[in-house]
Design an enzyme around this catalytic site. Structure first.
Site, PDB file in Angstrom:
ATOM      1  N   ASP A  73      -1.241  -6.096   8.228  1.00 30.55           N
ATOM      2  CA  ASP A  73      -0.611  -4.775   8.280  1.00 30.55           C
ATOM      3  C   ASP A  73      -1.660  -3.735   7.919  1.00 30.55           C
ATOM      4  O   ASP A  73      -2.407  -3.934   6.955  1.00 30.55           O
ATOM      5  CB  ASP A  73       0.538  -4.722   7.257  1.00 30.55           C
ATOM      6  CG  ASP A  73       1.714  -3.865   7.722  1.00 30.55           C
ATOM      7  OD1 ASP A  73       1.476  -2.922   8.492  1.00 30.55           O
ATOM      8  OD2 ASP A  73       2.844  -4.147   7.304  1.00 30.55           O
ATOM      9  N   HIS A 109      -3.948   3.821  12.551  1.00 33.30           N
ATOM     10  CA  HIS A 109      -2.928   3.419  11.559  1.00 33.30           C
ATOM     11  C   HIS A 109      -2.852   1.906  11.381  1.00 33.30           C
ATOM     12  O   HIS A 109      -2.260   1.429  10.423  1.00 33.30           O
ATOM     13  CB  HIS A 109      -1.554   3.954  11.974  1.00 33.30           C
ATOM     14  CG  HIS A 109      -1.432   5.442  11.816  1.00 33.30           C
ATOM     15  ND1 HIS A 109      -0.724   6.026  10.803  1.00 33.30           N
ATOM     16  CD2 HIS A 109      -1.963   6.461  12.535  1.00 33.30           C
ATOM     17  CE1 HIS A 109      -0.805   7.343  10.913  1.00 33.30           C
ATOM     18  NE2 HIS A 109      -1.552   7.630  11.959  1.00 33.30           N
TER      19      HIS A 109
HETATM   20  P1  ADQ Z   1       4.838   0.245  10.507  1.00 29.35           P
HETATM   21  O1  ADQ Z   1       4.331  -1.001  11.145  1.00 29.35           O
HETATM   22  O2  ADQ Z   1       6.067   0.800  11.063  1.00 29.35           O
HETATM   23  O3  ADQ Z   1       3.719   1.406  10.477  1.00 29.35           O
HETATM   24  P2  ADQ Z   1       5.238   0.545   7.544  1.00 29.35           P
HETATM   25  O4  ADQ Z   1       3.985   1.147   7.021  1.00 29.35           O
HETATM   26  O5  ADQ Z   1       5.851  -0.446   6.639  1.00 29.35           O
HETATM   27  O6  ADQ Z   1       5.031  -0.167   8.940  1.00 29.35           O
HETATM   28  O7  ADQ Z   1       6.255   1.698   7.790  1.00 29.35           O
HETATM   29  C1  ADQ Z   1       7.574   1.425   8.134  1.00 29.35           C
HETATM   30  C2  ADQ Z   1       8.434   2.648   7.844  1.00 29.35           C
HETATM   31  O8  ADQ Z   1       9.690   2.419   8.438  1.00 29.35           O
HETATM   32  C3  ADQ Z   1       8.649   2.857   6.356  1.00 29.35           C
HETATM   33  O9  ADQ Z   1       8.588   4.228   6.081  1.00 29.35           O
HETATM   34  C4  ADQ Z   1      10.043   2.290   6.116  1.00 29.35           C
HETATM   35  O10 ADQ Z   1      10.793   2.975   5.138  1.00 29.35           O
HETATM   36  C5  ADQ Z   1      10.693   2.490   7.457  1.00 29.35           C
HETATM   37  N1  ADQ Z   1      11.674   1.416   7.680  1.00 29.35           N
HETATM   38  C6  ADQ Z   1      11.464   0.098   7.789  1.00 29.35           C
HETATM   39  N2  ADQ Z   1      12.624  -0.554   7.991  1.00 29.35           N
HETATM   40  C7  ADQ Z   1      13.580   0.382   7.991  1.00 29.35           C
HETATM   41  C8  ADQ Z   1      14.995   0.365   8.175  1.00 29.35           C
HETATM   42  N3  ADQ Z   1      15.670  -0.751   8.414  1.00 29.35           N
HETATM   43  N4  ADQ Z   1      15.636   1.537   8.146  1.00 29.35           N
HETATM   44  C9  ADQ Z   1      14.979   2.692   7.944  1.00 29.35           C
HETATM   45  N5  ADQ Z   1      13.662   2.776   7.765  1.00 29.35           N
HETATM   46  C10 ADQ Z   1      12.974   1.636   7.802  1.00 29.35           C
HETATM   47  C11 ADQ Z   1       2.376   1.529  10.976  1.00 29.35           C
HETATM   48  C12 ADQ Z   1       1.408   0.457  10.526  1.00 29.35           C
HETATM   49  C13 ADQ Z   1       1.411   0.358   9.018  1.00 29.35           C
HETATM   50  C14 ADQ Z   1       1.065   1.716   8.403  1.00 29.35           C
HETATM   51  C15 ADQ Z   1       1.924   2.809   8.997  1.00 29.35           C
HETATM   52  C16 ADQ Z   1       1.448   4.196   8.569  1.00 29.35           C
HETATM   53  O11 ADQ Z   1       1.742  -0.787  11.112  1.00 29.35           O
HETATM   54  O12 ADQ Z   1       0.486  -0.615   8.575  1.00 29.35           O
HETATM   55  O13 ADQ Z   1       1.312   1.670   7.010  1.00 29.35           O
HETATM   56  O14 ADQ Z   1       1.894   2.774  10.417  1.00 29.35           O
HETATM   57  O15 ADQ Z   1       0.089   4.373   8.836  1.00 29.35           O
END
Ligand code: ADQ
Length: 483
Positions: free
Chosen positions: A393, A173
């Site tokens: 990311d 991921h």
């Molecule tokens: P993350 O590093 O966690 O994931 P991201 O892909 O942005 O990063 O996902 C974050 C998730 O958390 C999103 O669904 C978002 O809605 C949720 N989120 C963030 N802040 C929030 C808040 N304050 N309250 C509720 N929900 C919140 C890792 C990798 C990424 C990759 C994903 C999936 O680092 O690059 O996209 O896995 O493979």
């Protein structure tokens, strides 16, 4: 859902082997009455295939020394979930140590003081072996086992050595780093060997697959052939090694979100009501900017705040017309670098509000908490400009969630070039977040963008996200794994 897709792992792949998912965390939370499912978009995309194929799920419950892990499988959502027990010291060494303090910064080229502890590595190896042993024991004959993420990179080879009948997929991921960085890792050969136990390894970007191919060639004398020209975003490579009949296919499989769910919630009455009250409560500014991130040093929150503050200092933004909402989810608070990052962000919020807020009207509204989708989606809907500016990311789902909720085809996405999402969302305002001046310019461009241009960019991004949702991602991966 953006398109009619068959359940992953069944119709599209033309077979129905039992599908077993292995990930660090089980999609469950403990309640007073037992266990409850805690599905995110990814889990919801995979659950039907696991259930319909008679599959299972393997992972940690999130609770240290959890005695319930020893009570046999948890039955939820019509599937069997097998808990992998972890002790408090294993969580410290395998999870917070090796996974989050060694691999995470290295894979995100966010180099900190070297955290290559032999004790952490040993715990990582032991926990990976435990996952592999449980998988070997519970996987039905000829199952497909899909292992997720950087915490479990040794599992594919450990499982293959016990079970040659199963097909093994692995999805990374997070980014896979260039070889110059990866080879710092004292256990680099073991990690590559571990991953090469898989039949198929998926990366978010073509670049990740190429980086992995390069280290396999360099460290293990492997041969890699891609089925096309370098740069093709969808192609599959085949890795073989001298003296071994086993081959591993690799390729980009950019992950996505459950678009239908976001669209439905965004269109709902309660969202519409909240959107208008949010704008009022924020003081009816002309432009609302938004950041939503886990509070992680890779997400570039500090640089974003500094750029916003500098634009106010320089009079390029106006505290009476422009406000920023920053939501930062608490995360990995047991790791020192995360505590330091939080302190720095909160210092910056205080400093910028100290300079520019008026009584009753902060310029930055900061929330250190996790929000439900019912609270998050109105924020996406009210935000005129969404700031997604990580230094690195794997994908970044927040960018796709923002686009999915913009049923009005309005709103501007400022997106870091260093996210996987930037490969697809090329109609965002793309920016290098390491370049302070470029970051300021990108924010200013987004704030000033004309409605006509906003609309045409958002329409292009929406059609891409709607077409490539999480079901599309899972189906493509599983069809390739079965093939
Ligand atoms: P993350 O590093 O966690 O994931 P991201 O892909 O942005 O990063 O996902 C974050 C998730 O958390 C999103 O669904 C978002 O809605 C949720 N989120 C963030 N802040 C929030 C808040 N304050 N309250 C509720 N929900 C919140 C890792 C990798 C990424 C990759 C994903 C999936 O680092 O690059 O996209 O896995 O493979």
């Amino acid at each position: 859902m953006g398109e009619q897709s068959d359940p992953p792992g069944t119709a599209q792949s033309g077979q129905s082997r039992p599908l077993i998912i292995a990930a660090n965390r089980l999609p469950v939370t403990r309640t007073e009455d037992g266990w409850a499912a805690s599905p995110g978009g990814l889990v919801r995309a995979l659950l039907p295939s696991v259930r319909d194929s008679g599959g299972k799920w393997v992972g940690w419950t999130g609770i240290a020394d959890d005695e319930a892990s020893l009570d046999g499988p948890i039955h939820l959502e019509g599937i069997e979930m097998h808990a992998v027990p972890l002790s408090a010291s294993e969580i410290e060494d395998y999870y917070e140590g090796f996974s989050n303090d060694t691999l995470w910064p290295l894979y995100h080229d966010a180099l900190r003081d070297s955290g290559y502890g032999a004790g952490d590595w040993e715990a990582y190896r032991i926990v990976n072996q435990r996952f592999a042993n449980i998988l070997a024991e519970i996987a039905p004959p000829d199952a497909m086992v899909w292992v997720h993420d950087y915490q479990l990179q040794l599992v594919p080879a450990m499982l293959r050595s016990q079970r040659t009948d199963v097909r093994i997929g692995f999805f990374n991921h997070i980014p896979f780093p260039p070889s110059e960085l990866f080879v710092r890792l004292p256990w680099r050969n073991e990690i590559v060997e571990g991953l090469l136990g898989a039949d198929l390894i998926g990366f978010q970007r073509r670049r990740g697959a190429e980086n992995f191919a390069a280290v396999a060639e360099q460290l293990l004398d492997a041969t890699v052939e891609f089925d096309d020209q370098p740069g093709d975003s969808r192609s599959i490579g085949v890795i073989s090694r001298p003296g071994s009949a086993h081959v591993t296919r690799i390729g980009p499989f950019p992950i996505s979100i459950d678009v239908g769910e976001f669209e439905e919630l965004a269109a709902g009455r309660s969202t519409r009501q909240r959107v208008s009250s949010l704008r009022t409560r924020l003081g009816e500014p002309e432009v609302i900017l938004l950041g939503v991130d886990r509070l992680d040093y890779t997400k570039g929150i500090g640089s974003r705040l500094k750029a916003f503050g500098a634009l106010l200092d320089e009079g390029r933004l106006d505290p009476e017309r422009h406000v920023l909402v920053q939501v930062a989810t608490p995360t990995r608070e047991g790791v020192d670098h995360y505590r330091e990052e939080r302190a720095e962000i909160e210092r910056l919020v205080g400093e910028i509000n100290g300079e520019h807020a008026r009584v009753g009207y902060p310029v930055i509204h900061y929330f250190h908490r996790s929000l439900s989708l019912e609270d998050l989606i109105p924020l996406y809907r009210v935000a005129d400009v969404m700031l997604v500016t990580p230094f690195r990311d794997g994908m970044n789902l927040v960018a796709k969630e923002y686009v999915a909720t913009r049923l009005d085809h309005d709103g501007v996405l400022v997106l870091s070039e260093f996210t996987g999402a930037a490969d697809e969302l090329t109609d965002a305002v793309l920016v290098n977040p390491h370049d302070d001046e470029a970051l300021k310019d990108a924010i200013e461009t987004a704030v000033a963008m004309h409605r006509h241009e906003r609309r045409s960019r958002m329409e292009a991004m929406r059609s891409l996200v709607v077409e490539h949702d999480v079901d599309h991602w899972a189906s493509r991966f599983l069809a390739e794994l079965a093939g």
